[in-house]
Motif scaffolding. Structure first.
Motif, PDB file in Angstrom:
ATOM      1  N   THR A 157       0.833  -1.205   0.000  1.00  0.00           N
ATOM      2  CA  THR A 157       0.000   0.000   0.000  1.00  0.00           C
ATOM      3  C   THR A 157       0.867   1.254   0.000  1.00  0.00           C
ATOM      4  O   THR A 157       0.579   2.233  -0.708  1.00  0.00           O
ATOM      5  N   ASN A 160       2.347   1.748  -3.473  1.00  0.00           N
ATOM      6  CA  ASN A 160       1.330   2.275  -4.405  1.00  0.00           C
ATOM      7  C   ASN A 160       1.051   3.748  -4.136  1.00  0.00           C
ATOM      8  O   ASN A 160       0.888   4.544  -5.075  1.00  0.00           O
ATOM      9  N   ALA A 161       0.980   4.103  -2.848  1.00  0.00           N
ATOM     10  CA  ALA A 161       0.721   5.490  -2.485  1.00  0.00           C
ATOM     11  C   ALA A 161       1.842   6.394  -2.981  1.00  0.00           C
ATOM     12  O   ALA A 161       1.599   7.506  -3.482  1.00  0.00           O
ATOM     13  N   ARG A 162       3.070   5.939  -2.856  1.00  0.00           N
ATOM     14  CA  ARG A 162       4.213   6.729  -3.324  1.00  0.00           C
ATOM     15  C   ARG A 162       4.146   6.913  -4.843  1.00  0.00           C
ATOM     16  O   ARG A 162       4.380   8.023  -5.358  1.00  0.00           O
ATOM     17  N   ALA A 165       1.444   9.419  -5.625  1.00  0.00           N
ATOM     18  CA  ALA A 165       1.863  10.773  -5.255  1.00  0.00           C
ATOM     19  C   ALA A 165       2.835  11.338  -6.286  1.00  0.00           C
ATOM     20  O   ALA A 165       2.740  12.516  -6.669  1.00  0.00           O
ATOM     21  N   ALA A 184       2.137  11.063  -0.289  1.00  0.00           N
ATOM     22  CA  ALA A 184       2.207   9.607  -0.169  1.00  0.00           C
ATOM     23  C   ALA A 184       1.683   9.155   1.189  1.00  0.00           C
ATOM     24  O   ALA A 184       0.956   8.150   1.286  1.00  0.00           O
ATOM     25  N   ASP A 185       2.025   9.891   2.257  1.00  0.00           N
ATOM     26  CA  ASP A 185       1.537   9.542   3.595  1.00  0.00           C
ATOM     27  C   ASP A 185       0.017   9.658   3.681  1.00  0.00           C
ATOM     28  O   ASP A 185      -0.664   8.806   4.276  1.00  0.00           O
ATOM     29  N   LEU A 187      -2.174   9.526   1.139  1.00  0.00           N
ATOM     30  CA  LEU A 187      -2.778   8.473   0.317  1.00  0.00           C
ATOM     31  C   LEU A 187      -2.688   7.121   1.012  1.00  0.00           C
ATOM     32  O   LEU A 187      -3.637   6.325   0.970  1.00  0.00           O
ATOM     33  N   PHE A 188      -1.559   6.842   1.650  1.00  0.00           N
ATOM     34  CA  PHE A 188      -1.383   5.591   2.397  1.00  0.00           C
ATOM     35  C   PHE A 188      -2.431   5.472   3.500  1.00  0.00           C
ATOM     36  O   PHE A 188      -3.040   4.411   3.700  1.00  0.00           O
ATOM     37  N   SER A 191      -6.232   5.289   2.076  1.00  0.00           N
ATOM     38  CA  SER A 191      -6.552   4.044   1.374  1.00  0.00           C
ATOM     39  C   SER A 191      -6.396   2.808   2.243  1.00  0.00           C
ATOM     40  O   SER A 191      -6.519   1.685   1.751  1.00  0.00           O
ATOM     41  N   SER A 192      -6.157   2.995   3.532  1.00  0.00           N
ATOM     42  CA  SER A 192      -5.908   1.856   4.417  1.00  0.00           C
ATOM     43  C   SER A 192      -7.197   1.118   4.766  1.00  0.00           C
ATOM     44  O   SER A 192      -8.283   1.701   4.821  1.00  0.00           O
TER      45      SER A 192
END
Length: 228
Positions: A157, A160-162, A165, A184-185, A187-188, A191-192
């Motif tokens: 996850t 993917n977030a990175r 971003a 990225a943080d 989005l991480f 989306s958790s």
């Protein structure tokens, strides 16, 4: 004596046996998934799974020699991959929504479509697999297999977030005060499976309310107002 009928019977029986084995595995997998989500991984035994699936314990181990861990892995992979028909339905729904906006004369930007697709994909995946992902998180303190599954999912996850971003930054859509690392943080986190479970399971939100909140929060916290 003509051996051909025997050879033909064997050719016929082999696909039937393979299909029966596939159905048995699917029945066991789906039964286990229900129990894992309902009762937790640690509390669910192979005997429980066999009873839920309507098969013998021996059949469970024949289908899954690796036991519970192997069953969980397949159940999670199946849930994440999803059903093609259902995924097509989701894509169709997104297309219908876009067509309706155009019919009303609403302006639809490229970033609007990207956010909509991102949210639709993430929501659909968590609706399928969120329960099992939360099972691994909630059982990680008591079981090494679950600890590994939870860590693997968190790592995937985060990666993917990175990537997302970086894509938003490359397109020039991130706000000026938002770095790739910050995006990225966010989005991480958004989306958790934990956030999904809190809102959908604990707060009782319906899926559309969750989807709208996720879309609005992404826009408000990360994206330029003028991004087109």
């Amino acid at each position: 004596m003509n051996p051909k009928p025997e050879r033909d019977r064997r050719r016929y029986d082999s696909p039937l046996r393979a299909e029966a084995a596939r159905r048995t595995r699917a029945t066991i997998r789906d039964a286990a998934a229900r129990l894992f989500v309902r009762d937790g991984y640690v509390s669910t035994t192979v005997k429980n799974i066999a009873e839920e699936a309507g098969v013998a314990v021996r059949t469970v181990f024949t289908a899954y020699p690796g036991g519970k861990a192997e069953i969980f892995r397949e159940a999670l992979d199946h849930a994440v991959a999803g059903d093609g028909a259902r995924d097509n339905d989701d894509s169709h729904s997104a297309g219908v929504a876009e067509a309706e906006r155009k019919r009303r004369g609403d302006t639809v930007s490229h970033v609007d479509l990207v956010v909509e697709q991102l949210v639709a994909y993430g929501t659909t995946m968590l609706e399928r697999a969120g329960g099992l992902l939360m099972t691994s998180v909630e059982s990680s303190g008591a079981d090494p297999d679950m600890r590994r599954f939870a860590a693997d999912d968190a790592r995937a996850t985060a990666e993917n977030a990175r990537t997302l971003a970086e894509g938003l930054e490359h397109a020039g859509w991130l706000r000026e005060d938002v770095t790739v690392e910050h995006a990225a943080d966010v989005l991480f986190t958004l989306s958790s499976p934990q956030v999904h479970a809190l809102l959908r399971r604990d707060c009782g939100w319906d899926v559309e309310r969750y989807r709208q909140w996720l879309s609005g929060t992404l826009r408000a916290t990360l994206l330029r107002r003028t991004a087109r």
